[in-house]
Design a protein around this motif. Sequence first.
Motif, PDB file in Angstrom:
ATOM      1  N   TYR A  26       0.823  -1.214   0.000  1.00  0.00           N
ATOM      2  CA  TYR A  26       0.000   0.000   0.000  1.00  0.00           C
ATOM      3  C   TYR A  26       0.858   1.266   0.000  1.00  0.00           C
ATOM      4  O   TYR A  26       0.565   2.214  -0.734  1.00  0.00           O
ATOM      5  CB  TYR A  26      -0.908  -0.017   1.222  1.00  0.00           C
ATOM      6  CG  TYR A  26      -1.874   1.143   1.288  1.00  0.00           C
ATOM      7  CD1 TYR A  26      -3.112   1.077   0.658  1.00  0.00           C
ATOM      8  CD2 TYR A  26      -1.544   2.295   1.989  1.00  0.00           C
ATOM      9  CE1 TYR A  26      -4.001   2.142   0.713  1.00  0.00           C
ATOM     10  CE2 TYR A  26      -2.424   3.364   2.060  1.00  0.00           C
ATOM     11  CZ  TYR A  26      -3.646   3.281   1.422  1.00  0.00           C
ATOM     12  OH  TYR A  26      -4.526   4.346   1.486  1.00  0.00           O
ATOM     13  N   GLY A  27       1.893   1.300   0.812  1.00  0.00           N
ATOM     14  CA  GLY A  27       2.729   2.495   0.879  1.00  0.00           C
ATOM     15  C   GLY A  27       3.405   2.797  -0.437  1.00  0.00           C
ATOM     16  O   GLY A  27       3.446   3.950  -0.875  1.00  0.00           O
ATOM     17  N   LYS A  28       3.929   1.768  -1.079  1.00  0.00           N
ATOM     18  CA  LYS A  28       4.601   1.946  -2.370  1.00  0.00           C
ATOM     19  C   LYS A  28       3.612   2.335  -3.458  1.00  0.00           C
ATOM     20  O   LYS A  28       3.901   3.203  -4.293  1.00  0.00           O
ATOM     21  CB  LYS A  28       5.326   0.650  -2.735  1.00  0.00           C
ATOM     22  CG  LYS A  28       6.329   0.790  -3.858  1.00  0.00           C
ATOM     23  CD  LYS A  28       7.132  -0.497  -4.008  1.00  0.00           C
ATOM     24  CE  LYS A  28       8.167  -0.365  -5.110  1.00  0.00           C
ATOM     25  NZ  LYS A  28       8.960  -1.620  -5.253  1.00  0.00           N
ATOM     26  N   GLN A  29       2.435   1.715  -3.439  1.00  0.00           N
ATOM     27  CA  GLN A  29       1.412   2.028  -4.435  1.00  0.00           C
ATOM     28  C   GLN A  29       0.995   3.493  -4.366  1.00  0.00           C
ATOM     29  O   GLN A  29       0.685   4.113  -5.387  1.00  0.00           O
ATOM     30  CB  GLN A  29       0.180   1.145  -4.216  1.00  0.00           C
ATOM     31  CG  GLN A  29       0.365  -0.307  -4.591  1.00  0.00           C
ATOM     32  CD  GLN A  29      -0.816  -1.166  -4.171  1.00  0.00           C
ATOM     33  OE1 GLN A  29      -1.773  -0.681  -3.567  1.00  0.00           O
ATOM     34  NE2 GLN A  29      -0.771  -2.457  -4.493  1.00  0.00           N
ATOM     35  N   ASN A  30       0.986   4.038  -3.150  1.00  0.00           N
ATOM     36  CA  ASN A  30       0.514   5.403  -2.945  1.00  0.00           C
ATOM     37  C   ASN A  30       1.653   6.408  -2.725  1.00  0.00           C
ATOM     38  O   ASN A  30       1.406   7.545  -2.307  1.00  0.00           O
ATOM     39  CB  ASN A  30      -0.449   5.432  -1.753  1.00  0.00           C
ATOM     40  CG  ASN A  30      -1.752   4.710  -2.048  1.00  0.00           C
ATOM     41  OD1 ASN A  30      -2.669   5.279  -2.628  1.00  0.00           O
ATOM     42  ND2 ASN A  30      -1.827   3.442  -1.658  1.00  0.00           N
ATOM     43  N   HIS A  31       2.880   5.986  -3.008  1.00  0.00           N
ATOM     44  CA  HIS A  31       4.052   6.865  -2.980  1.00  0.00           C
ATOM     45  C   HIS A  31       4.202   7.558  -1.623  1.00  0.00           C
ATOM     46  O   HIS A  31       4.456   8.767  -1.548  1.00  0.00           O
ATOM     47  CB  HIS A  31       3.956   7.911  -4.097  1.00  0.00           C
ATOM     48  CG  HIS A  31       3.649   7.325  -5.445  1.00  0.00           C
ATOM     49  ND1 HIS A  31       4.556   6.565  -6.151  1.00  0.00           N
ATOM     50  CD2 HIS A  31       2.511   7.349  -6.197  1.00  0.00           C
ATOM     51  CE1 HIS A  31       4.006   6.150  -7.288  1.00  0.00           C
ATOM     52  NE2 HIS A  31       2.771   6.611  -7.336  1.00  0.00           N
ATOM     53  N   LEU A  32       4.056   6.781  -0.563  1.00  0.00           N
ATOM     54  CA  LEU A  32       4.161   7.321   0.796  1.00  0.00           C
ATOM     55  C   LEU A  32       5.534   6.966   1.374  1.00  0.00           C
ATOM     56  O   LEU A  32       6.082   5.910   1.088  1.00  0.00           O
ATOM     57  CB  LEU A  32       3.054   6.745   1.675  1.00  0.00           C
ATOM     58  CG  LEU A  32       1.628   7.083   1.210  1.00  0.00           C
ATOM     59  CD1 LEU A  32       0.605   6.295   2.009  1.00  0.00           C
ATOM     60  CD2 LEU A  32       1.363   8.575   1.327  1.00  0.00           C
ATOM     61  N   SER A  33       6.050   7.849   2.211  1.00  0.00           N
ATOM     62  CA  SER A  33       7.365   7.601   2.783  1.00  0.00           C
ATOM     63  C   SER A  33       7.496   8.292   4.127  1.00  0.00           C
ATOM     64  O   SER A  33       6.734   9.205   4.463  1.00  0.00           O
ATOM     65  CB  SER A  33       8.464   8.106   1.835  1.00  0.00           C
ATOM     66  OG  SER A  33       8.370   9.516   1.660  1.00  0.00           O
ATOM     67  N   GLY A  34       8.460   7.821   4.905  1.00  0.00           N
ATOM     68  CA  GLY A  34       8.805   8.457   6.162  1.00  0.00           C
ATOM     69  C   GLY A  34       7.705   8.412   7.211  1.00  0.00           C
ATOM     70  O   GLY A  34       6.707   7.704   7.087  1.00  0.00           O
ATOM     71  N   GLU A  35       7.914   9.206   8.240  1.00  0.00           N
ATOM     72  CA  GLU A  35       6.991   9.239   9.370  1.00  0.00           C
ATOM     73  C   GLU A  35       5.608   9.725   8.960  1.00  0.00           C
ATOM     74  O   GLU A  35       4.586   9.148   9.360  1.00  0.00           O
ATOM     75  CB  GLU A  35       7.581  10.154  10.449  1.00  0.00           C
ATOM     76  CG  GLU A  35       6.832  10.167  11.754  1.00  0.00           C
ATOM     77  CD  GLU A  35       7.530  11.010  12.796  1.00  0.00           C
ATOM     78  OE1 GLU A  35       6.876  11.891  13.389  1.00  0.00           O
ATOM     79  OE2 GLU A  35       8.743  10.796  13.009  1.00  0.00           O
ATOM     80  N   GLU A  36       5.572  10.791   8.149  1.00  0.00           N
ATOM     81  CA  GLU A  36       4.274  11.340   7.742  1.00  0.00           C
ATOM     82  C   GLU A  36       3.519  10.377   6.840  1.00  0.00           C
ATOM     83  O   GLU A  36       2.290  10.258   6.934  1.00  0.00           O
ATOM     84  CB  GLU A  36       4.470  12.692   7.046  1.00  0.00           C
ATOM     85  CG  GLU A  36       5.075  13.768   7.932  1.00  0.00           C
ATOM     86  CD  GLU A  36       4.297  13.971   9.220  1.00  0.00           C
ATOM     87  OE1 GLU A  36       3.051  13.999   9.161  1.00  0.00           O
ATOM     88  OE2 GLU A  36       4.934  14.096  10.277  1.00  0.00           O
TER      89      GLU A  36
END
Length: 245
Positions: free
Chosen positions: A217-227
């Motif tokens: 999910y994180g990779k699919q939605n280009h999410l990173s780090g604490e936020e």
Amino acid sequence: MDTKLILIEGLPGSGKSTTARLVHDILNQNGIEAQVYFEGNLDHPADYESVAFFTNDEWQFLLEEFSAFRDQLSEKSISQDNGFLLPYKKLGPDMPDIFYEKAFKNDIYELQLEKNIQLITQKWATFARQAENSNKVHIFECCFIQNPVTVGMIKYGAPQTKLLDYILALENSIKNLNPMLIYINQDNIEYSFKRAIKDRPKSWSEGFIHYYTRQGYGKQNHLSGEEGTIKILKSITLLGKEMIK
């Protein structure tokens, strides 16, 4: 007490462990036999912690490669589903590091999602049949919703319908236990997560953020780090509310 199973769910840092202990103490104080199982328990009756699955061919290759430990491996293994289950963390300190690397790659929670679902639902069904004939109340911390969501959504980015089907299959297997679900809501997810980061070792937060943002999910939605991790936790909260409707 009618229920034989109490499920404690919520996000990391929400107080699941504290709540599970409290429930356990209250039941014992009222003369009700109860046992609590926390995340990471190697003897969990319904979940697999540090257990690997090997197909028959993989198992034979493993026995050949680690022939010096053949008896030890065979003694701990359990034949199931055209393969073998191996609780590899129970083998002790004598096993070489390369063995644990191989075992981890076949961990139940490293398998493809379909195989994970198959093995986990079988485990829950077996537990339910055994618990039905017991007077003990089992208390589970986090494995009913958190684990399927973690492997399904966080690791593989599976659609919500797939996750719902997974958890409904678990629910169906335990319905005769008249289970009770306690879901701990967090009003301020950002505050709770940052507090958990502050209270826990740095290695925990680094591993957690890496796991949540660099796959599925994180990779699919280009999410990173604490936020990015906080955004994922908020999405999980919405999913959890949908599941407990």
